[in-house]
Design a protein around this motif. Sequence first.
Motif, PDB file in Angstrom:
ATOM      1  N   GLN A 304      -3.576 -13.670  -9.204  1.00 28.38           N
ATOM      2  CA  GLN A 304      -3.910 -13.674 -10.622  1.00 28.38           C
ATOM      3  C   GLN A 304      -2.785 -14.259 -11.477  1.00 28.38           C
ATOM      4  OE1 GLN A 304      -5.284  -9.456 -10.991  1.00 28.38           O
ATOM      5  NE2 GLN A 304      -6.927 -10.360 -12.213  1.00 28.38           N
ATOM      6  N   SER A 305      -1.557 -14.088 -11.005  1.00 24.87           N
ATOM      7  CA  SER A 305      -0.430 -14.659 -11.745  1.00 24.87           C
ATOM      8  C   SER A 305      -0.393 -16.178 -11.623  1.00 24.87           C
ATOM      9  CB  SER A 305       0.887 -14.066 -11.242  1.00 24.87           C
ATOM     10  OG  SER A 305       1.163 -14.498  -9.910  1.00 24.87           O
ATOM     11  N   LEU A 306      -1.059 -16.718 -10.600  1.00 23.54           N
ATOM     12  CA  LEU A 306      -1.073 -18.170 -10.392  1.00 23.54           C
ATOM     13  C   LEU A 306      -2.246 -18.833 -11.109  1.00 23.54           C
ATOM     14  CD1 LEU A 306      -0.195 -18.366  -6.584  1.00 23.54           C
ATOM     15  CD2 LEU A 306       1.341 -18.744  -8.515  1.00 23.54           C
ATOM     16  N   THR A 307      -3.433 -18.224 -11.019  1.00 31.48           N
ATOM     17  CA  THR A 307      -4.624 -18.827 -11.642  1.00 31.48           C
ATOM     18  C   THR A 307      -5.698 -17.764 -11.847  1.00 31.48           C
ATOM     19  OG1 THR A 307      -6.348 -20.508 -11.415  1.00 31.48           O
ATOM     20  CG2 THR A 307      -5.608 -19.447  -9.409  1.00 31.48           C
ATOM     21  N   THR A 308      -6.508 -17.980 -12.853  1.00 29.57           N
ATOM     22  CA  THR A 308      -7.675 -17.123 -13.090  1.00 29.57           C
ATOM     23  C   THR A 308      -8.973 -17.859 -12.780  1.00 29.57           C
ATOM     24  OG1 THR A 308      -7.710 -17.804 -15.415  1.00 29.57           O
ATOM     25  CG2 THR A 308      -6.486 -15.784 -14.870  1.00 29.57           C
ATOM     26  N   SER A 309      -8.869 -19.100 -12.298  1.00 27.93           N
ATOM     27  CA  SER A 309     -10.048 -19.914 -12.011  1.00 27.93           C
ATOM     28  C   SER A 309     -10.502 -19.711 -10.567  1.00 27.93           C
ATOM     29  CB  SER A 309      -9.732 -21.394 -12.248  1.00 27.93           C
ATOM     30  OG  SER A 309     -10.754 -22.212 -11.716  1.00 27.93           O
ATOM     31  N   PRO A 310     -11.771 -19.348 -10.346  1.00 28.63           N
ATOM     32  CA  PRO A 310     -12.265 -19.204  -8.965  1.00 28.63           C
ATOM     33  C   PRO A 310     -12.159 -20.501  -8.171  1.00 28.63           C
ATOM     34  CG  PRO A 310     -13.814 -18.236 -10.530  1.00 28.63           C
ATOM     35  CD  PRO A 310     -12.806 -18.988 -11.337  1.00 28.63           C
ATOM     36  N   ILE A 311     -12.399 -21.637  -8.826  1.00 23.56           N
ATOM     37  CA  ILE A 311     -12.344 -22.918  -8.116  1.00 23.56           C
ATOM     38  C   ILE A 311     -10.916 -23.218  -7.661  1.00 23.56           C
ATOM     39  CG2 ILE A 311     -12.669 -25.414  -8.347  1.00 23.56           C
ATOM     40  CD1 ILE A 311     -14.995 -24.846 -10.223  1.00 23.56           C
TER      41      ILE A 311
END
Length: 423
Positions: A304-311
């Motif tokens: 989550q700290s890296l990205t919130t995008s599922p893709i």
Amino acid sequence: MIAAGSFLGFLLAGVPISFALILLALVYIAVTGNWILLQSFPQQLFGGMENYGLLALPLFILLGEFMNAGGIGRRLMTLAMATLGSIRGGLAYVNLVANMMMASILGSTVAQITIMSRIAVPEMERAGYPKDVSVAITAAGGLLAPIIPPSMMFIIFGVIAQLPIGDLFIAGIVPGVMMFVGFIAVIAWLGRKHGFPATEKMPLRARGAAVLNALPAALIPIVIVGTILGGIATPTEAAAIAAAAAALIGLFIYREMSPADILPAFVSAGRNSAVVLFLIAAAQIFSWVITFENLPAMVAQWMQSLTTSPILFLLMLNLLLLMLGMVVDPIPAIILIVPVFLPVAQGVYGIDPFQFGVIICLNLTMGLLTPPVGTGLFTAALMSGLRAERIARLIMPFLASIALVLILLAVFPSLSTALKDAL
């Protein structure tokens, strides 16, 4: 951290992955002082195999043994040749189509490459195809086995993720067809590059005889896929029906199999099944340990700290899986990855577990043909007498087409879920 370091040390020391997973649990118990956990240790170990879906695994392996002994694979190759062999580069397409039909029976890349190397490569060489290209096409075709139903990897993923195996099979159909179409495009490009020869047109009477002779063999994939899709049988029941059908066809129709071949087939299937089932039992121990370590929650927080995008999550996971697949066989990799990342994919990013499973299994199939482990690659090299490095270089376009399919599956979830939902 001590447990994780010990596990890495076991692997570097050459300890088999199944024993390394069990030793990891023992180290964790010793480090934490939770000796009470030893009381449930045997229960956790045997609990990993108490799943009805796992019964399909030895039955599909037995099916492969009967099919090999009964001459069914060779007749599927003849069937493909009778339908596609008269176009330029026809034998290359025949090889791929036969691989696709075999994939719907075997579900094992190594077994498929072994059989097809004996059948297809000599035919292509006699027709004027370069040997290394013939081996590369045969090896690449073997990658269809873990995706097109029945798939050993889907069975294991379904057991670990506690998902219906029949639904996983259905979810793999569209991605498997996408792989097949991509491979067709690669073969067309190779045909122009290497000047593949055109095979002679088979006379109509000979073509009809080949089709009639191969019809009993072609019934086996139809039985497997048809009974599962039609809701007539579970994957386990379909495997049992298909194994019985393969034995009867080999014994009484083709007569290439004798009653003396039955017991060795059961022994071989039992031996191969025991290796995989013990690995799955050890996987339950691994899942047990990481649950106590709260590893999925820590990984979720980090992702989550890296990205919130599922893709973006799926694309990063694909890169991780690609690196892992280069050094670990697919089944142990599934065992290591699924308990950690599936809760994150579902709970944090809302990713459909069937989409996740198809992407995991499809990505890890690439590791079967990539050094330094690449069991499929080294099987092809052993069967052909060529260097693995030479084959690996020619396989790269096929791997690139799989990478494209993976990107499409990450961006468009319906590619792996729509057919399942419709049925």
